[in-house]
Design a protein around this motif. Sequence first.
Motif, PDB file in Angstrom:
ATOM      1  N   MET A  18      10.348   5.700  -7.293  1.00 31.47           N
ATOM      2  CA  MET A  18      11.410   5.396  -8.239  1.00 31.47           C
ATOM      3  C   MET A  18      10.902   4.512  -9.382  1.00 31.47           C
ATOM      4  O   MET A  18      11.177   4.777 -10.562  1.00 31.47           O
ATOM      5  CB  MET A  18      12.565   4.683  -7.526  1.00 31.47           C
ATOM      6  N   ILE A  19      10.120   3.483  -9.037  1.00 37.77           N
ATOM      7  CA  ILE A  19       9.590   2.587 -10.067  1.00 37.77           C
ATOM      8  C   ILE A  19       8.654   3.349 -11.001  1.00 37.77           C
ATOM      9  O   ILE A  19       8.664   3.144 -12.229  1.00 37.77           O
ATOM     10  CB  ILE A  19       8.850   1.399  -9.416  1.00 37.77           C
ATOM     11  N   ALA A  20       7.847   4.247 -10.442  1.00 39.59           N
ATOM     12  CA  ALA A  20       6.931   5.042 -11.266  1.00 39.59           C
ATOM     13  C   ALA A  20       7.689   5.927 -12.242  1.00 39.59           C
ATOM     14  O   ALA A  20       7.319   6.042 -13.421  1.00 39.59           O
ATOM     15  CB  ALA A  20       6.028   5.887 -10.367  1.00 39.59           C
ATOM     16  N   GLN A  21       8.757   6.551 -11.770  1.00 39.04           N
ATOM     17  CA  GLN A  21       9.547   7.426 -12.638  1.00 39.04           C
ATOM     18  C   GLN A  21      10.186   6.631 -13.772  1.00 39.04           C
ATOM     19  O   GLN A  21      10.188   7.060 -14.931  1.00 39.04           O
ATOM     20  CB  GLN A  21      10.640   8.126 -11.814  1.00 39.04           C
ATOM     21  N   LEU A  22      10.737   5.470 -13.456  1.00 39.21           N
ATOM     22  CA  LEU A  22      11.373   4.641 -14.477  1.00 39.21           C
ATOM     23  C   LEU A  22      10.339   4.123 -15.484  1.00 39.21           C
ATOM     24  O   LEU A  22      10.597   4.100 -16.689  1.00 39.21           O
ATOM     25  CB  LEU A  22      12.103   3.466 -13.827  1.00 39.21           C
ATOM     26  N   SER A  23       9.175   3.733 -14.983  1.00 38.46           N
ATOM     27  CA  SER A  23       8.122   3.236 -15.866  1.00 38.46           C
ATOM     28  C   SER A  23       7.601   4.327 -16.785  1.00 38.46           C
ATOM     29  O   SER A  23       7.214   4.068 -17.933  1.00 38.46           O
ATOM     30  CB  SER A  23       6.965   2.663 -15.032  1.00 38.46           C
ATOM     31  N   SER A  24       7.601   5.570 -16.274  1.00 35.06           N
ATOM     32  CA  SER A  24       7.093   6.692 -17.070  1.00 35.06           C
ATOM     33  C   SER A  24       7.918   6.920 -18.333  1.00 35.06           C
ATOM     34  O   SER A  24       7.413   7.448 -19.327  1.00 35.06           O
ATOM     35  CB  SER A  24       7.082   7.969 -16.222  1.00 35.06           C
ATOM     36  N   ASN A  32       0.832  -1.205   0.000  1.00 37.34           N
ATOM     37  CA  ASN A  32       0.000   0.000   0.000  1.00 37.34           C
ATOM     38  C   ASN A  32       0.868   1.258   0.000  1.00 37.34           C
ATOM     39  O   ASN A  32       0.543   2.241  -0.674  1.00 37.34           O
ATOM     40  CB  ASN A  32      -0.918  -0.001   1.226  1.00 37.34           C
ATOM     41  N   SER A  33       1.978   1.236   0.730  1.00 36.86           N
ATOM     42  CA  SER A  33       2.892   2.377   0.739  1.00 36.86           C
ATOM     43  C   SER A  33       3.621   2.493  -0.592  1.00 36.86           C
ATOM     44  O   SER A  33       3.875   3.595  -1.079  1.00 36.86           O
ATOM     45  CB  SER A  33       3.899   2.236   1.887  1.00 36.86           C
ATOM     46  N   LEU A  34       3.965   1.345  -1.181  1.00 39.35           N
ATOM     47  CA  LEU A  34       4.567   1.368  -2.516  1.00 39.35           C
ATOM     48  C   LEU A  34       3.606   1.996  -3.520  1.00 39.35           C
ATOM     49  O   LEU A  34       4.000   2.785  -4.388  1.00 39.35           O
ATOM     50  CB  LEU A  34       4.941  -0.047  -2.945  1.00 39.35           C
ATOM     51  N   ASN A  35       2.315   1.668  -3.369  1.00 36.76           N
ATOM     52  CA  ASN A  35       1.290   2.240  -4.242  1.00 36.76           C
ATOM     53  C   ASN A  35       1.171   3.744  -4.035  1.00 36.76           C
ATOM     54  O   ASN A  35       0.940   4.508  -4.982  1.00 36.76           O
ATOM     55  CB  ASN A  35      -0.048   1.554  -3.969  1.00 36.76           C
ATOM     56  N   PHE A  36       1.329   4.179  -2.779  1.00 33.61           N
ATOM     57  CA  PHE A  36       1.324   5.611  -2.477  1.00 33.61           C
ATOM     58  C   PHE A  36       2.456   6.300  -3.238  1.00 33.61           C
ATOM     59  O   PHE A  36       2.267   7.334  -3.878  1.00 33.61           O
ATOM     60  CB  PHE A  36       1.490   5.810  -0.967  1.00 33.61           C
ATOM     61  N   GLY A  37       3.647   5.718  -3.144  1.00 33.05           N
ATOM     62  CA  GLY A  37       4.792   6.287  -3.856  1.00 33.05           C
ATOM     63  C   GLY A  37       4.597   6.281  -5.353  1.00 33.05           C
ATOM     64  O   GLY A  37       4.987   7.226  -6.049  1.00 33.05           O
ATOM     65  N   TRP A  38       3.981   5.221  -5.861  1.00 31.99           N
ATOM     66  CA  TRP A  38       3.704   5.135  -7.299  1.00 31.99           C
ATOM     67  C   TRP A  38       2.833   6.306  -7.751  1.00 31.99           C
ATOM     68  O   TRP A  38       3.147   6.990  -8.732  1.00 31.99           O
ATOM     69  CB  TRP A  38       3.006   3.809  -7.620  1.00 31.99           C
ATOM     70  N   ASN A  39       1.749   6.540  -7.040  1.00 31.71           N
ATOM     71  CA  ASN A  39       0.839   7.614  -7.429  1.00 31.71           C
ATOM     72  C   ASN A  39       1.437   8.996  -7.199  1.00 31.71           C
ATOM     73  O   ASN A  39       1.062   9.958  -7.866  1.00 31.71           O
ATOM     74  CB  ASN A  39      -0.481   7.481  -6.654  1.00 31.71           C
ATOM     75  N   PHE A  40       2.371   9.088  -6.266  1.00 27.86           N
ATOM     76  CA  PHE A  40       3.050  10.360  -6.018  1.00 27.86           C
ATOM     77  C   PHE A  40       4.011  10.688  -7.164  1.00 27.86           C
ATOM     78  O   PHE A  40       4.133  11.837  -7.580  1.00 27.86           O
ATOM     79  CB  PHE A  40       3.821  10.275  -4.695  1.00 27.86           C
ATOM     80  N   ASN A  94       4.647  13.004 -12.749  1.00 32.07           N
ATOM     81  CA  ASN A  94       5.659  13.976 -13.143  1.00 32.07           C
ATOM     82  C   ASN A  94       5.885  14.083 -14.647  1.00 32.07           C
ATOM     83  O   ASN A  94       5.837  15.170 -15.214  1.00 32.07           O
ATOM     84  CB  ASN A  94       6.987  13.656 -12.448  1.00 32.07           C
ATOM     85  N   LEU A  95       6.172  12.982 -15.312  1.00 37.42           N
ATOM     86  CA  LEU A  95       6.607  13.040 -16.711  1.00 37.42           C
ATOM     87  C   LEU A  95       5.502  13.224 -17.755  1.00 37.42           C
ATOM     88  O   LEU A  95       5.699  13.952 -18.722  1.00 37.42           O
ATOM     89  CB  LEU A  95       7.426  11.786 -17.048  1.00 37.42           C
ATOM     90  N   PRO A  96       4.340  12.586 -17.626  1.00 40.37           N
ATOM     91  CA  PRO A  96       3.371  12.648 -18.725  1.00 40.37           C
ATOM     92  C   PRO A  96       2.493  13.897 -18.775  1.00 40.37           C
ATOM     93  O   PRO A  96       1.560  13.956 -19.574  1.00 40.37           O
ATOM     94  CB  PRO A  96       2.505  11.405 -18.496  1.00 40.37           C
ATOM     95  N   GLY A  97       2.781  14.893 -17.960  1.00 42.23           N
ATOM     96  CA  GLY A  97       1.912  16.066 -17.879  1.00 42.23           C
ATOM     97  C   GLY A  97       1.666  16.745 -19.211  1.00 42.23           C
ATOM     98  O   GLY A  97       0.513  16.979 -19.618  1.00 42.23           O
ATOM     99  N   ASP A  98       2.721  17.088 -19.949  1.00 43.97           N
ATOM    100  CA  ASP A  98       2.553  17.793 -21.234  1.00 43.97           C
ATOM    101  C   ASP A  98       1.889  16.907 -22.279  1.00 43.97           C
ATOM    102  O   ASP A  98       1.148  17.398 -23.137  1.00 43.97           O
ATOM    103  CB  ASP A  98       3.912  18.272 -21.751  1.00 43.97           C
ATOM    104  N   VAL A 131      -2.383   3.356 -19.227  1.00 42.90           N
ATOM    105  CA  VAL A 131      -1.871   2.143 -18.580  1.00 42.90           C
ATOM    106  C   VAL A 131      -1.009   2.521 -17.377  1.00 42.90           C
ATOM    107  O   VAL A 131      -1.085   1.898 -16.313  1.00 42.90           O
ATOM    108  CB  VAL A 131      -1.049   1.312 -19.587  1.00 42.90           C
ATOM    109  N   LEU A 132      -0.196   3.559 -17.544  1.00 43.56           N
ATOM    110  CA  LEU A 132       0.695   4.013 -16.482  1.00 43.56           C
ATOM    111  C   LEU A 132      -0.084   4.360 -15.216  1.00 43.56           C
ATOM    112  O   LEU A 132       0.263   3.917 -14.114  1.00 43.56           O
ATOM    113  CB  LEU A 132       1.486   5.228 -16.977  1.00 43.56           C
ATOM    114  N   PHE A 133      -1.140   5.138 -15.375  1.00 39.85           N
ATOM    115  CA  PHE A 133      -1.927   5.545 -14.205  1.00 39.85           C
ATOM    116  C   PHE A 133      -2.799   4.402 -13.681  1.00 39.85           C
ATOM    117  O   PHE A 133      -3.028   4.300 -12.469  1.00 39.85           O
ATOM    118  CB  PHE A 133      -2.793   6.753 -14.547  1.00 39.85           C
ATOM    119  N   ALA A 134      -3.274   3.537 -14.580  1.00 36.95           N
ATOM    120  CA  ALA A 134      -4.131   2.430 -14.159  1.00 36.95           C
ATOM    121  C   ALA A 134      -3.356   1.323 -13.455  1.00 36.95           C
ATOM    122  O   ALA A 134      -3.955   0.464 -12.805  1.00 36.95           O
ATOM    123  CB  ALA A 134      -4.873   1.855 -15.367  1.00 36.95           C
ATOM    124  N   MET A 135      -2.029   1.347 -13.535  1.00 41.32           N
ATOM    125  CA  MET A 135      -1.219   0.323 -12.866  1.00 41.32           C
ATOM    126  C   MET A 135      -1.429   0.319 -11.357  1.00 41.32           C
ATOM    127  O   MET A 135      -1.189  -0.685 -10.689  1.00 41.32           O
ATOM    128  CB  MET A 135       0.264   0.558 -13.176  1.00 41.32           C
TER     129      MET A 135
END
Length: 291
Positions: free
Chosen positions: A168-174, A24-32, A36-40, A185-189
């Motif tokens: 970190m995993i979210a940033q790399l996946s982005s 659950n904390s990993l998921n928190f970090g993922w959504n945090f 960052n990257l896909p905004g534009d 897919v990125l956000f639905a993960m």
Amino acid sequence: MSVPSHTLGITKYQLFCVLVASLNSLNFGWNFGVINLPGDVITKCVAGPKHTILGLPSCLPASDIVWGLAVGAFALGALVGAISCTRYSNKYGRRAVLIYSNLIAVLAAILFGVSVNISMFVVARFLVGVAQGCANGTFTNYVVEITTPRARNTLGSMIQTSISLGMMIAQLSSLGLTNPPLWRVLFAMTGVISIISMAMLTLCVESPKWLVSKDRIDEAQSALQRLRKSADCTDEFATLVETVRVEMGPGAYTASIFDVLRGKTPDNLRHQLLLAVLAMIFQQLSGISGV
């Protein structure tokens, strides 16, 4: 002869339950970190003119202010979840709240996947924030209540470790999932992580302390024994029962966050609360989670 359970360090089942709950904390970090990257790509359609893919728009045009609202909606939802979840974890149990918070995150993930405008996206960010704020607050109680004194400090650090790992995993996946339609897919993960967490939480025991507070003594003793392997839990369980009677009995004092803010607790906790809040504020201002 069995050793006293309170002298144990980290047992395998303790570690398993903490690692599962820390998803659950990993998921928190993922959504945090995922925002960052896909905004534009999402709001300015920089990957190409807006078009339809499988009936869904390739981007969700929005101003910088609205996108800032989407970013901040997660934090706002987390605040709501963290403040409101204590009463539910006290009523329904720590493990149950962790499971149901994951269910909310799954609903948010579905909304991310089918968003046709920025408003739906903002609502999804708020919902997943509520889920993760509630789960994070409950995770802390769960870890404290299932671990031995010797294991508590080490396993208690899993909350921050998991959040940082998730970011970190979210940033790399982005890096590879930014362009349409992959940003969906990125956000639905977050839903995939939540489903795995829900399934694995069914293999974990409920907090023995919570079970004792609900007079489910036999279940509490069984749960504690599983967490302590083959150690002698007699003394620890007797201490646990006595502690619960003192803390949660008819004469026990309970305080809300508003009581703390007004200084209406037996020990004035406003100073400690202020220090904790300032530490979190300065952590963010230092750029640790800069967007």
